[in-house]
Motif scaffolding. Structure first.
Motif, PDB file in Angstrom:
ATOM      1  N   VAL A   1      25.106  10.861  17.813  1.00 50.07           N
ATOM      2  CA  VAL A   1      25.721   9.799  17.010  1.00 50.07           C
ATOM      3  C   VAL A   1      25.259   8.441  17.531  1.00 50.07           C
ATOM      4  CG1 VAL A   1      27.898   8.756  16.282  1.00 50.07           C
ATOM      5  CG2 VAL A   1      27.772  11.212  16.567  1.00 50.07           C
ATOM      6  N   ASP A   2      25.056   7.530  16.613  1.00 56.91           N
ATOM      7  CA  ASP A   2      24.778   6.138  16.969  1.00 56.91           C
ATOM      8  C   ASP A   2      26.111   5.403  16.986  1.00 56.91           C
ATOM      9  OD1 ASP A   2      23.986   3.533  17.273  1.00 56.91           O
ATOM     10  OD2 ASP A   2      22.898   3.401  15.382  1.00 56.91           O
ATOM     11  N   SER A   3      26.679   5.246  18.166  1.00 56.46           N
ATOM     12  CA  SER A   3      28.028   4.689  18.290  1.00 56.46           C
ATOM     13  C   SER A   3      28.110   3.232  17.846  1.00 56.46           C
ATOM     14  CB  SER A   3      28.528   4.824  19.731  1.00 56.46           C
ATOM     15  OG  SER A   3      27.667   4.128  20.615  1.00 56.46           O
ATOM     16  N   SER A   4      26.979   2.527  17.833  1.00 53.50           N
ATOM     17  CA  SER A   4      27.008   1.111  17.451  1.00 53.50           C
ATOM     18  C   SER A   4      27.440   0.930  15.994  1.00 53.50           C
ATOM     19  CB  SER A   4      25.631   0.469  17.669  1.00 53.50           C
ATOM     20  OG  SER A   4      24.668   1.000  16.768  1.00 53.50           O
ATOM     21  N   LEU A   5      27.245   1.949  15.163  1.00 49.91           N
ATOM     22  CA  LEU A   5      27.629   1.853  13.750  1.00 49.91           C
ATOM     23  C   LEU A   5      29.138   1.728  13.570  1.00 49.91           C
ATOM     24  CD1 LEU A   5      25.312   4.612  12.198  1.00 49.91           C
ATOM     25  CD2 LEU A   5      24.950   2.139  12.181  1.00 49.91           C
TER      26      LEU A   5
END
Length: 384
Positions: A178-182
């Motif tokens: 997962v790209d947590s920044s999203l």
């Protein structure tokens, strides 16, 4: 390195595969590589409609034959496209068996990512009849793809064992990421999503971010709902996803007199899904064992955890690898709506437990499912 990600499916589309491709591409680019995507969405509208019409006609006579015909036609189109461009790339990362078969006879290094069980999933949703000639042919396609790929990546341990059993190949195992920044969105953006889908602020929201198909166990939250409502009548069960079980779910909800406590949102853009996770109280991933199919490392579960929400999941497949019961989430027994109801009630009755599980889940994903770390691992496989 120049990398091509290919699939016979649409991109973008509803579901974890599309999210996986987006996340993988971003991670690879952030590591300094060039990435393109080739999918069925790149096919001309005219040809897509032509193939869809032929497939529909064949399915009316034989569902399984129609399913395989349609997938083979997509494969043939992909093969023609690849033949024109493959020399531009160092590696193609295929996302399904037919994309692998499309690249089979070309002189390009191919890494296949295995997300599921093609034959079992097709029989599970009724697209192919179990034990039919089409089911046996589908299994042969799987075996041929696993054998022909230069390397294989599986997204959970059970899939890795499945590939070994079907082909004798040893695959790598890289969990989904997962790209947590999203998920760093504002309260205003969350409120906008709430308004878009007309979700109340004064109800406890249970979110089921799932395609409405059998293996995802989507019937069980509805079966569990009456018991939950006895203690917490101000609860709303929200489904974000479409699928062949929509009419069945609505009928069961009606029989249980629970329709007023359920919202079916249909397909939701991924940008809105992030807001849905954020405004939710509990995320449900009620996957089951169905006709040989079990959930892999669910991206929806990872996203719920990344959003800082407690996740309750079926104790099957990759979900058991992802969630440690009562540490970073809760698991419920396969196909047991009573156990599911008890797990939901345990969180609604204990806000401290809910908060602790959510916090632990967030930290777990940050440590173990970073999109950059996953991209770094698969780059090592490409390079080898």
């Amino acid at each position: 390195m120049k990398i091509l990600i290919s699939t016979i499916f649409d991109y973008p589309h509803e579901g974890g595969l599309s999210t996986h491709i987006t996340t993988l591409k971003k991670g690879l680019i952030e590591h300094g590589h060039e990435v393109d995507i080739l999918s069925w969405s790149d096919c001309s509208k005219r040809h897509r409609l032509f193939i869809r019409g032929l497939t529909f006609s064949i399915k009316r006579m034989n569902k399984g034959k129609g399913q395989l015909f349609g997938d083979r036609q997509r494969m043939n189109w992909l093969k023609r496209k690849l033949a024109k461009i493959y020399q531009e790339y160092d590696v193609v990362n295929t996302q399904d068996i037919f994309a692998t078969l499309a690249a089979k006879d070309l002189n390009i290094k191919t890494v296949q990512t295995v997300h599921g069980y093609y034959t079992y999933e097709a029989t599970s949703r009724g697209a192919i009849q179990n034990q039919s000639p089409e089911a046996h042919q589908a299994k042969r396609y799987e075996q041929e793809a696993y054998t022909s790929a230069d390397d294989i990546v599986c997204v959970d341990q059970r899939l890795k064992e499945y590939v070994r059993a079907e082909s004798g190949r040893e695959a790598h195992m890289i969990h989904n990421s997962v790209d947590s920044s999203l998920f760093n969105i504002s309260s205003e953006e969350i409120d906008q999503v709430r308004q878009t889908y007309q979700l109340p602020k004064d109800q406890s929201i249970l979110l089921v971010p799932r395609r409405l198909t059998e293996k995802n166990g989507v019937i069980y939250p509805i079966l569990a709902l009456p018991k939950i409502l006895k203690q917490f009548p101000n609860t709303l069960l929200v489904y974000a996803g479409s699928g062949e079980l929509i009419d069945t779910l609505k009928q069961v909800a009606s029989k249980l007199n629970a329709s007023s406590h359920i919202a079916f949102l249909g397909s939701v853009p991924h940008s809105d899904m992030i807001g849905l996770y954020k405004l939710t109280d509990i995320v449900l991933i009620p996957s089951i064992h169905a006709k040989g199919v079990e959930e892999a490392t669910s991206i929806a579960a990872l996203e719920g955890m990344t959003a800082g929400k407690p996740v309750i999941a079926g104790a099957v497949g990759g979900l058991k690898e992802l969630i440690q019961h009562q540490e970073n989430g809760l698991l419920f027994e396969n196909k047991n709506e009573h156990d599911l109801a008890e797990q939901v009630l345990s969180l609604l009755n204990n806000s401290e437990l809910s908060h602790a599980l959510a916090k632990n889940a967030q930290h777990y994903v940050e440590r173990n499912h970073s999109h950059l770390a996953s991209a770094r691992t698969i780059l090592e496989i490409y390079s080898s």
